[in-house]
Motif scaffolding. Structure first.
Motif, short mmCIF file in Angstrom:
data_model
loop_
_atom_site.label_atom_id
_atom_site.label_comp_id
_atom_site.label_asym_id
_atom_site.label_seq_id
_atom_site.Cartn_x
_atom_site.Cartn_y
_atom_site.Cartn_z
N SER B 36 17.10 -16.46 6.48
CA SER B 36 16.88 -15.22 7.21
C SER B 36 15.39 -14.93 7.23
CB SER B 36 17.64 -14.06 6.56
OG SER B 36 17.22 -13.86 5.23
N SER B 37 15.01 -14.09 8.17
CA SER B 37 13.59 -13.78 8.37
C SER B 37 13.45 -12.29 8.65
CB SER B 37 13.03 -14.56 9.56
OG SER B 37 13.31 -15.94 9.44
N GLY B 38 12.36 -11.75 8.21
CA GLY B 38 12.12 -10.33 8.49
C GLY B 38 10.64 -10.03 8.47
N PHE B 39 10.28 -8.94 9.12
CA PHE B 39 8.86 -8.57 9.12
C PHE B 39 8.71 -7.07 9.30
CE2 PHE B 39 10.16 -10.54 13.09
CZ PHE B 39 10.00 -9.52 14.00
N ALA B 40 7.62 -6.57 8.73
CA ALA B 40 7.23 -5.17 8.89
C ALA B 40 5.91 -5.16 9.63
CB ALA B 40 7.08 -4.51 7.53
N VAL B 41 5.82 -4.35 10.67
CA VAL B 41 4.59 -4.26 11.46
C VAL B 41 4.13 -2.81 11.46
CG1 VAL B 41 3.57 -4.58 13.74
CG2 VAL B 41 5.30 -6.19 12.92
N TYR B 42 2.85 -2.62 11.13
CA TYR B 42 2.26 -1.28 11.13
C TYR B 42 1.49 -1.07 12.43
CZ TYR B 42 3.49 -0.98 6.20
OH TYR B 42 4.19 -0.93 5.02
N GLY B 43 2.07 -0.28 13.32
CA GLY B 43 1.47 -0.04 14.62
C GLY B 43 0.42 1.07 14.58
#
Lengths: 227, 301
Positions: B36-43
């Protein structure tokens, strides 16, 4: 002089070609470009050839090396020159953890720093580190020479059996059963020989020697905390 | 195994490329974590605004997300906007409406799983290799100041989205973890007494909750990680994000791999060096291995 570009040639193809080399091969100088941190580059060599790698490599580079010279013009990942038998492995930059692990022979030269557990369970290899080594270096070392021009991290030589550990800088702490020793003429000459083979100009008298106190060889109830 | 990729930009001109760069890093680490893969992005900062990222059940999509947003607008009296990415939807609203929206979701849409909450952070995670997940969620198009990704190899629990990283236990806070904690049950009990809620039995969620608790009590991110060295036992390499911060911590034994690189333009973390090879200027970057039991933290003002 074969040139292999790993951005075009699969790594397995390179390693297969290197494994196929016979002792009397004329293809004695290989250039490998674009390693891009790939693992297991130039492992298991068994011929007196030179492999130059132009960049950073990943895990286990030059593992199990026999007879060959492997020169990494960059940094190396975990397990560099693991279980080396003979030959020379040079890294211009830094090496990650467990460089030279379990090495039985040959010479490993790291120009920069080596991370933790450098020379773990070394069994006869000579290792020269131009910078500093991380914690737990020479853990359970059994034979060979570790030479550190910079400093050593915590627990140097923890649970060491035998091996000579030369450090020019400071040692943060010694591991269980590792102690400073007064170098003999033989120790100094072994150090001078390793430095000379590594091509490192350093005065052997500037190094301190650490080795086994031999108190853990046999069970003793007073040492139970150290087991 | 498991792979971690983190990228913290100092140079704002790279912000449009954040998602593309992180995606490239994660794909290199696919072999370390194909499950599985996941990511957090701070816009971009949006003072006064809040975002909730929710995961919709199978078959949920534009229509279901739209229905939730319309219902939320009617229930909260604030305009709730929605964007759908993959199986996730990002709901945006004025900050003062967030609690009402959370209550609305809990009461009316228990099928919608809350993944993250904050002003800037969005989290997406799914089953599959990073190239598949990055493509399904169009990571390459995401912009922002920093981002953290994880590729998971499930060794001790099932391959489920709930077990995928990053974990978020506070607004704009996320944590990814490579390793395993040995005292997470005891710490979880302590944190529950302190009022934190946990959604899984996962040890990494406890680490995230621990930092949330410490920061709630007034610690900075760096201080919270210093305290974690005393209170969390086990193997770990953590990469942590907050609204403006980015930090790395390895346990005192440091068995789990980590390499970092820094230039004037960015700071990057990878489980392996190959994850960093696609970054602009990597040839001249300062590449180093983070020391055991040492907090590395960056803040952007």
């Amino acid at each position: 002089m074969p040139d292999v570009d790993l951005s075009e040639t699969p790594l397995r193809e390179l390693n297969r070609a290197l494994h196929a080399l016979e002792p009397g091969t004329n293809e004695t100088h290989w250039h490998v470009a674009n390693p891009a941190g790939r693992h297991s580059i130039a492992v298991g060599l068994d011929a007196p050839v030179t492999v130059e790698i132009g960049g950073n490599v990943g895990y286990y580079c030059a593992g199990m090396n026999k007879h060959a010279t492997v020169h990494v013009r960059g940094n190396a990942g975990v397990g560099l020159a693991e279980n080396m038998m003979s030959g020379v492995v040079r890294v211009d930059g830094d090496a990650s953890q467990a460089a030279g692990a379990t090495g039985r022979g040959g010479l490993l030269v790291i120009g920069g720093n080596a991370s933790g557990r450098c020379g773990i369970s070394m069994k006869g290899i000579d290792i020269v580190v131009g910078g500093s080594v991380g914690p737990m270096s020479a853990f359970m070392a059994q034979a060979g020479t570790l030479v550190v021009l910079g400093d050593a991290g915590e627990a140097l030589g923890d649970s060491i059996y035998e091996a000579r550990l030369f450090v020019r800088g400071t040692v943060k702490s010694l591991g269980a059963d590792c102690e400073e020793k007064t170098p003999t003429d033989e120790d100094r000459s072994i150090l001078a020989d390793v430095l000379s083979r590594a091509g490192v100009a350093a005065d052997p008298s500037e190094f301190r020697l650490y080795g086994s106190a031999r108190r853990l060889y046999h069970f003793h109830v007073d040492n139970v905390d150290a087991y | 195994m498991c792979g971690i990729a983190g990228l913290f930009l100092k140079d704002t001109s790279l912000e449009p490329s954040l998602g593309r760069l992180l995606g490239g890093m994660m794909i290199e680490l696919g072999d370390r974590g194909p499950d599985s893969s996941g990511f957090a992005v701070y816009g971009a900062p949006a003072p006064g605004q809040a975002k909730l990222t929710i995961r919709l059940p199978d078959g949920g999509g534009q229509h279901a997300a739209r229905a939730i947003a319309d219902g939320a607008t009617a229930a909260t009296g604030h305009a709730v906007e929605v964007r759908v990415r993959g199986t996730h939807a990002v709901l945006s609203m004025p900050e003062e409406a967030r609690d009402a929206l959370r209550a609305f979701l809990a009461a009316r849409h228990p099928e919608a799983h809350l993944v993250s909450s904050g002003e800037r952070m969005e989290i997406f995670k799914d089953i599959g290799r990073p190239e598949v997940v990055a493509d399904a969620y169009d990571l390459a198009a995401m912009q922002g100041s920093h981002a953290i990704g994880h590729t998971r190899m499930a060794t001790e629990s099932a391959v489920t989205i709930d077990g995928a990283h990053p974990f978020s236990t506070g607004d704009d806070q996320c944590l990814v973890h490579n390793g395993s904690l040995s005292n997470h049950n005891a710490v979880r009990r302590t944190l529950k007494r302190e009022g934190l809620a946990f959604e899984t039995e996962n040890d990494s969620e406890v680490a995230a909750g621990y930092l949330t608790w410490r920061m709630r009590e007034g610690a900075s991110l760096a201080q919270a990680l210093e305290q974690a060295l005393s209170d969390l036992d086990g193997f770990y390499t953590f990469v942590v994000g907050t609204r403006t911060g980015f930090a790395v911590l390895r346990d005192p034994i440091a068995c789990k791999p980590a390499v970092m690189a820094e230039t004037d333009q960015w700071v990057a973390f990878g489980s392996e060096y190959r994850a960093l090879t696609g970054l602009p200027g990597i040839e001249a970057a300062r590449v180093f291995e983070p020391e055991p039991a040492t907090v590395y933290a960056w803040e952007r003002t």
